[in-house]
Design an enzyme around this catalytic site. Sequence first.
Site, PDB file in Angstrom:
ATOM      1  N   GLU A   1      44.515  35.887  36.687  1.00  7.57           N
ATOM      2  CA  GLU A   1      43.178  36.042  37.290  1.00  7.57           C
ATOM      3  C   GLU A   1      43.261  35.637  38.757  1.00  7.57           C
ATOM      4  O   GLU A   1      43.713  34.544  39.098  1.00  7.57           O
ATOM      5  CB  GLU A   1      42.095  35.231  36.549  1.00  7.57           C
ATOM      6  CG  GLU A   1      40.722  35.524  37.172  1.00  7.57           C
ATOM      7  CD  GLU A   1      39.519  35.063  36.370  1.00  7.57           C
ATOM      8  OE1 GLU A   1      39.583  35.040  35.119  1.00  7.57           O
ATOM      9  OE2 GLU A   1      38.506  34.730  37.025  1.00  7.57           O
TER      10      GLU A   1
ATOM     11  N   GLU B   1      43.581  30.493  43.092  1.00  2.81           N
ATOM     12  CA  GLU B   1      42.367  30.211  43.858  1.00  2.81           C
ATOM     13  C   GLU B   1      42.720  29.193  44.953  1.00  2.81           C
ATOM     14  O   GLU B   1      43.100  28.068  44.631  1.00  2.81           O
ATOM     15  CB  GLU B   1      41.271  29.659  42.932  1.00  2.81           C
ATOM     16  CG  GLU B   1      39.993  29.224  43.630  1.00  2.81           C
ATOM     17  CD  GLU B   1      39.372  30.308  44.513  1.00  2.81           C
ATOM     18  OE1 GLU B   1      38.938  31.332  43.983  1.00  2.81           O
ATOM     19  OE2 GLU B   1      39.341  30.124  45.750  1.00  2.81           O
TER      20      GLU B   1
ATOM     21  N   ASP C   1      36.251  38.416  47.811  1.00  8.75           N
ATOM     22  CA  ASP C   1      35.469  38.299  49.048  1.00  8.75           C
ATOM     23  C   ASP C   1      35.269  39.689  49.655  1.00  8.75           C
ATOM     24  O   ASP C   1      36.230  40.439  49.830  1.00  8.75           O
ATOM     25  CB  ASP C   1      36.204  37.393  50.041  1.00  8.75           C
ATOM     26  CG  ASP C   1      36.211  35.952  49.556  1.00  8.75           C
ATOM     27  OD1 ASP C   1      35.245  35.529  48.906  1.00  8.75           O
ATOM     28  OD2 ASP C   1      37.207  35.251  49.821  1.00  8.75           O
TER      29      ASP C   1
ATOM     30  N   ASP D   1      30.065  43.641  43.630  1.00  6.25           N
ATOM     31  CA  ASP D   1      28.652  43.993  43.782  1.00  6.25           C
ATOM     32  C   ASP D   1      28.441  44.676  45.132  1.00  6.25           C
ATOM     33  O   ASP D   1      27.307  44.864  45.549  1.00  6.25           O
ATOM     34  CB  ASP D   1      27.781  42.725  43.701  1.00  6.25           C
ATOM     35  CG  ASP D   1      28.195  41.680  44.715  1.00  6.25           C
ATOM     36  OD1 ASP D   1      29.394  41.632  45.060  1.00  6.25           O
ATOM     37  OD2 ASP D   1      27.332  40.911  45.179  1.00  6.25           O
TER      38      ASP D   1
ATOM     39  N   TYR E   1      29.388  34.038  40.755  1.00  3.41           N
ATOM     40  CA  TYR E   1      29.126  34.974  41.838  1.00  3.41           C
ATOM     41  C   TYR E   1      28.316  36.169  41.330  1.00  3.41           C
ATOM     42  O   TYR E   1      27.443  36.687  42.022  1.00  3.41           O
ATOM     43  CB  TYR E   1      30.449  35.439  42.464  1.00  3.41           C
ATOM     44  CG  TYR E   1      30.210  36.130  43.774  1.00  3.41           C
ATOM     45  CD1 TYR E   1      30.086  35.396  44.956  1.00  3.41           C
ATOM     46  CD2 TYR E   1      30.053  37.500  43.829  1.00  3.41           C
ATOM     47  CE1 TYR E   1      29.820  36.029  46.150  1.00  3.41           C
ATOM     48  CE2 TYR E   1      29.794  38.145  45.016  1.00  3.41           C
ATOM     49  CZ  TYR E   1      29.677  37.401  46.180  1.00  3.41           C
ATOM     50  OH  TYR E   1      29.406  38.033  47.369  1.00  3.41           O
TER      51      TYR E   1
END
Length: 244
Positions: free
Chosen positions: A72, A97, A146, A182, A222
């Site tokens: 991930e 991350e 991002d 999105d 998010y």
Amino acid sequence: MGVWEGAERRPLISSMAARSEPHFFGRRKGKSLRPRQAALTENLLPRLRVNAEVLPTLQGASSPPHQDLWLEIGFGGGEHLASDAQSHPDVLFIGCEPFVNGVAKLVSTIDEKKLQNILIHDGDALEILRALPDASLGRVTILYPDPWPKFGQRKRRFISPETIQQMARTLRDGEEVRFATDIDDYSGWTLARFLASESFDWIAREATDWKKPWAGWPSTRYEAKAFREGRTPAYLTFVRKARS
Ligand SMILES: C[S@@+](CC[C@H](N)C(=O)[O-])C[C@H]1O[C@@H](n2cnc3c(N)ncnc32)[C@H](O)[C@@H]1O
């Protein structure tokens, strides 16, 4: 007992930074960690870090006691990753991350839930992709990367010909990249680049498939923000074509 329990892992980044172009442009640190998170980051994180030595030997389908290896990328606070790891105890997960506060949150969850099947790379996911062997992964998940919406920033986006080529190299035939965003423009950007790579098919059985998350989908922080702000996510699935 986790596969790496007991052994302190050296950070991957220190041994690989010299040869990797950076592919991370966001914030590494936010507000100060709470005392428990700070203590776990100091004591538990070193045992969860994936290291450079083990990476070239990891083969998802043959890494007992795990049956597969999933990656991930940009796990944020780790809500989706922790839930996925709980639902698939037979899979070993690598979560990437660079944001310290997100990593601290996941490390706390791992401690609370006693999860035994997550390794962490607290840096750029491209370093992991470059270091993994061919056909070692059973899935890659990238949720709400991002967006870098301004024209001049778009080259910072994680999806690029190099990252797609590395996903094509490291995924086994028939396995999936799951991507959610999105940002309309990022869906189009991603579709265009995956389809241009010739290593992936975009799987959409129905015209509205891109609007539906995957079965058993644990939402992310998010994504909740996207819904609150009135944006519609797109869920894209790319399947690694058979190597000829
Ligand atoms: C918008 S957030 C989404 C977080 C989470 N997936 C979610 O849906 O809540 C994007 C995350 O990707 C991380 N990120 C950015 N570049 C990355 C890279 N090169 N490798 C790994 N993670 C990265 C950022 O630090 C950030 O936490």
